[in-house]
Write an enzyme that holds these catalytic residues in place. Structure first.
Site, PDB file in Angstrom:
ATOM      1  N   ARG A 232       0.853  -1.179   0.000  1.00  0.00           N
ATOM      2  CA  ARG A 232       0.000   0.000   0.000  1.00  0.00           C
ATOM      3  C   ARG A 232       0.893   1.234   0.000  1.00  0.00           C
ATOM      4  O   ARG A 232       1.934   1.253   0.653  1.00  0.00           O
ATOM      5  CB  ARG A 232      -0.910   0.023   1.243  1.00  0.00           C
ATOM      6  CG  ARG A 232      -2.071  -0.961   1.189  1.00  0.00           C
ATOM      7  CD  ARG A 232      -3.100  -0.579   0.153  1.00  0.00           C
ATOM      8  NE  ARG A 232      -4.301  -1.417   0.199  1.00  0.00           N
ATOM      9  CZ  ARG A 232      -4.463  -2.529  -0.522  1.00  0.00           C
ATOM     10  NH1 ARG A 232      -3.482  -2.961  -1.307  1.00  0.00           N
ATOM     11  NH2 ARG A 232      -5.587  -3.213  -0.452  1.00  0.00           N
ATOM     12  N   GLU A 261      -4.238   7.392  -5.358  1.00  0.00           N
ATOM     13  CA  GLU A 261      -4.559   6.609  -6.539  1.00  0.00           C
ATOM     14  C   GLU A 261      -5.931   7.038  -7.052  1.00  0.00           C
ATOM     15  O   GLU A 261      -6.825   7.306  -6.253  1.00  0.00           O
ATOM     16  CB  GLU A 261      -4.555   5.108  -6.197  1.00  0.00           C
ATOM     17  CG  GLU A 261      -3.188   4.601  -5.744  1.00  0.00           C
ATOM     18  CD  GLU A 261      -3.202   3.126  -5.374  1.00  0.00           C
ATOM     19  OE1 GLU A 261      -4.253   2.473  -5.521  1.00  0.00           O
ATOM     20  OE2 GLU A 261      -2.153   2.625  -4.940  1.00  0.00           O
ATOM     21  N   HIS A 279      -1.469  -0.103  -9.714  1.00  0.00           N
ATOM     22  CA  HIS A 279      -2.109  -0.941  -8.691  1.00  0.00           C
ATOM     23  C   HIS A 279      -2.765  -2.128  -9.387  1.00  0.00           C
ATOM     24  O   HIS A 279      -3.982  -2.334  -9.317  1.00  0.00           O
ATOM     25  CB  HIS A 279      -3.127  -0.150  -7.876  1.00  0.00           C
ATOM     26  CG  HIS A 279      -3.447  -0.839  -6.576  1.00  0.00           C
ATOM     27  ND1 HIS A 279      -3.868  -0.168  -5.446  1.00  0.00           N
ATOM     28  CD2 HIS A 279      -3.415  -2.142  -6.226  1.00  0.00           C
ATOM     29  CE1 HIS A 279      -4.085  -1.032  -4.469  1.00  0.00           C
ATOM     30  NE2 HIS A 279      -3.822  -2.241  -4.914  1.00  0.00           N
TER      31      HIS A 279
HETATM   32  C1  8YV Z   1      -6.908  -4.347  -5.546  1.00  0.00           C
HETATM   33  C2  8YV Z   1      -5.534  -5.245  -3.733  1.00  0.00           C
HETATM   34  O1  8YV Z   1      -6.973  -3.453  -4.509  1.00  0.00           O
HETATM   35  O2  8YV Z   1      -6.316  -7.307  -2.984  1.00  0.00           O
HETATM   36  C3  8YV Z   1      -5.923  -6.181  -2.648  1.00  0.00           C
HETATM   37  O3  8YV Z   1      -5.794  -5.775  -1.458  1.00  0.00           O
HETATM   38  O4  8YV Z   1      -4.873  -4.276  -3.479  1.00  0.00           O
HETATM   39  C4  8YV Z   1      -5.945  -5.480  -5.149  1.00  0.00           C
HETATM   40  O5  8YV Z   1      -6.334  -6.737  -5.368  1.00  0.00           O
HETATM   41  C5  8YV Z   1      -8.342  -4.619  -5.820  1.00  0.00           C
HETATM   42  O6  8YV Z   1      -9.069  -4.479  -4.609  1.00  0.00           O
HETATM   43  C6  8YV Z   1      -8.746  -5.885  -6.402  1.00  0.00           C
HETATM   44  O7  8YV Z   1     -10.170  -5.812  -6.563  1.00  0.00           O
END
Ligand code: 8YV
Length: 313
Positions: A232, A261, A279
């Site tokens: 993150r 983001e 991301h």
């Molecule tokens: C994307 C992620 O955020 O799984 C997570 O925590 O950061 C990624 O997979 C996204 O939520 C996938 O939908």
């Protein structure tokens, strides 16, 4: 028997959306022109919510849903979900671990290759004609024999470690406690940074890890070091990282996540010693389908009175 009312805060894969529409009365907050009015109208009926890592669900939204029983996120990260608010009301939360581990670890290795072998700059060198005009591209450093320090040795961190070994890299790690693994344990992010040639962030996001990779840790990675972040953006002091990349106190960075983001800091996107990814570490058809199916299956288990597949906490 009326279908349970389900609130979609962020949509998931098409096939799984179709499954939700067949099993629930779906309310699309993500499509609402006036989300506040929309939420007020449907809130009393909502028993379940679907979201994703980037959207989550706020404490205010949880409070506005008096009948909410479960939140299912298509993400492994839950840092945008107010887990305390959910726990206080006995609201179940489910996420999507494991199914995305390999894809995320693959992107970490991709960013290591892109930064350490300067593939982004090499592409530009060819595409711009500089190769013909200026001669051979500068030599880079080999991966073999380098030390990879992994901050956070959970499922994803261990998958990254497993990918580094065949490249001939040594693995060290820092975690809340030592683990039964054959990698060198470092007691702090600072010690890990001082040891590492390549520093990989694989921790959860959220308040407990906010700015854990500080200016001091960044400087300990150093002018010949590389920072990789597939966790993150909040885990790094991004302003300190940018400044260090600009003046050479940090050699390079490979980033899939950012403080803001999708509008990544322009000071970052103009640097030559970075490799940037939107991301997208879990962003494959296979993995996002599997994540979305876990959302559907967790909700189905809840309403069938069966154990949840991947409960959080
Ligand atoms: C994307 C992620 O955020 O799984 C997570 O925590 O950061 C990624 O997979 C996204 O939520 C996938 O939908």
């Amino acid at each position: 028997m009326p279908l349970p009312d389900l609130l979609v805060l962020s949509m998931i894969r098409p096939d799984q959306m179709r499954q939700l529409e067949a099993a629930y009365t779906v309310h699309r907050l993500d499509l609402a022109e006036d989300p506040v009015a929309f939420l007020a109208e449907v809130a009393p009926r909502i028993r379940a919510a679907v979201t994703t890592g980037g959207r989550g669900i706020t404490a205010d939204e949880v409070a506005a849903l008096p009948a909410l029983e479960i939140v299912a996120t298509s993400s492994v990260g839950t840092d945008k979900i107010d887990l305390g608010a959910c726990a206080a009301r006995g609201i179940h939360v489910t996420n999507t671990p494991d199914v995305l581990t390999d894809d995320v670890a693959d992107i970490a290795l991709g960013l290591i290759l892109m930064t350490r072998r300067r593939l982004v700059e090499g592409h530009a060198y060819v595409a711009s004609g500089a190769w013909a005009q200026e001669g051979p591209f500068a030599l880079t450093s080999a991966l073999k024999g380098k030390k990879v320090g992994i901050l956070g040795l959970g499922r994803i961190g261990q998958a990254i470690a497993a990918r580094c070994l065949p490249f001939g890299m040594r693995v060290g790690y820092c975690a809340r406690s030592e683990k039964p693994v054959d990698f060198e344990f470092m007691p702090s992010p600072q010690a890990l940074a001082e040891w590492s040639d390549i520093f990989v962030i694989a921790t959860p996001g959220g308040a407990q890890t906010e700015a854990l990779v500080s200016k001091e840790v960044i400087e300990a990675i150093g002018p010949r070091g590389t920072l990789i972040n597939i966790a993150r953006g909040s885990v790094v002091d991004e302003a300190a990282m940018i400044a260090a990349l600009q003046d050479g106190r940090l050699g390079s960075a490979g980033l899939d996540v950012f403080a803001r983001e999708p509008e990544a800091d322009k000071a970052l996107t103009s640097l030559h010693n970075v490799a940037l990814s939107p991301h997208h570490a879990s962003g494959t058809v296979e993995t996002r389908d599997a994540m979305a199916q876990l959302v559907v299956d967790n909700l189905a288990a809840h309403f069938a009175g069966a154990p949840l597949l991947t409960p959080v906490g």
